[in-house]
Design a protein around this motif. Structure first.
Motif: not given
Length: 196
Positions: A115-144
């Protein structure tokens, strides 16, 4: 001659910043996101509201950054040499008590973000996007390393699987997430999906 006034962001020490973030998390646990106010944060931390707004812009960013600061592990830094080892290292970075507190916080924030788009934007910027990028790195190492096929469709859903288990455990089983639960979940669901 006119006097020029310069506006500058005040310098907060890392220790003071950590104190502020801890107070924000305590308030979130006590009153939830909707009832959390900058006045309450200012009072709890003996700060001025002006300082809080100058540093963080508003409640949503302050809360998102507090959650990010509190995060126990940087996924990109976990590299044990195997996919299972990396996931095990992630599950042992928090004790069961901390996991229970964090899953409660994530449920509160997840509900508030709907119900709060501002909170969603902040969570995406500061938590979700960084977590996704870090998880991609972790999985990419397993691919490699050849543990995971590069075209495996489950790669795009690893964070969904882990967060889903972490947050939903209480609702489904009426028990908090624990190290043992997450380890068994990763072994039974996440790794088989990735190495299939």
């Amino acid at each position: 001659m006119a006097e020029t006034v310069t506006t500058r962001r005040s310098r907060i020490t890392p220790e003071r910043e950590a104190e502020l973030y801890e107070a924000v998390l305590d308030l979130l646990r006590e009153v939830g996101y909707d009832s959390l106010t900058m006045d309450a944060v200012a009072a709890r931390t003996r700060s001025s509201k002006a300082t809080l707004y100058r540093q963080w812009g508003g409640k949503a960013e302050l809360v998102a950054r507090a959650i990010r600061h509190h995060k126990p592990v940087d996924l990109a830094q976990v590299d044990t040499g195997s996919l299972r080892g990396d996931f095990q290292a992630l599950t042992t970075r928090q004790d069961d008590c901390q996991m229970e507190q964090d899953s409660a916080l994530m449920r509160v924030l997840g509900t508030a973000a709907h119900t709060n788009p501002e909170l969603l934007r902040a969570l995406r910027e500061w938590l979700i996007e960084p977590e996704l990028a870090e998880m991609r790195q972790l999985v990419q190492r397993a691919v490699d390393r050849g543990e995971v096929r590069a075209d495996n469709p489950a790669i795009d859903f690893v964070l969904h699987m882990i967060i889903g288990a972490f947050v939903a455990r209480t609702m489904i089983d009426e028990e908090p997430p624990t190290q043992a639960f997450l380890t068994s979940y990763i072994d039974a669901v996440v790794i088989p999906a990735l190495v299939a």
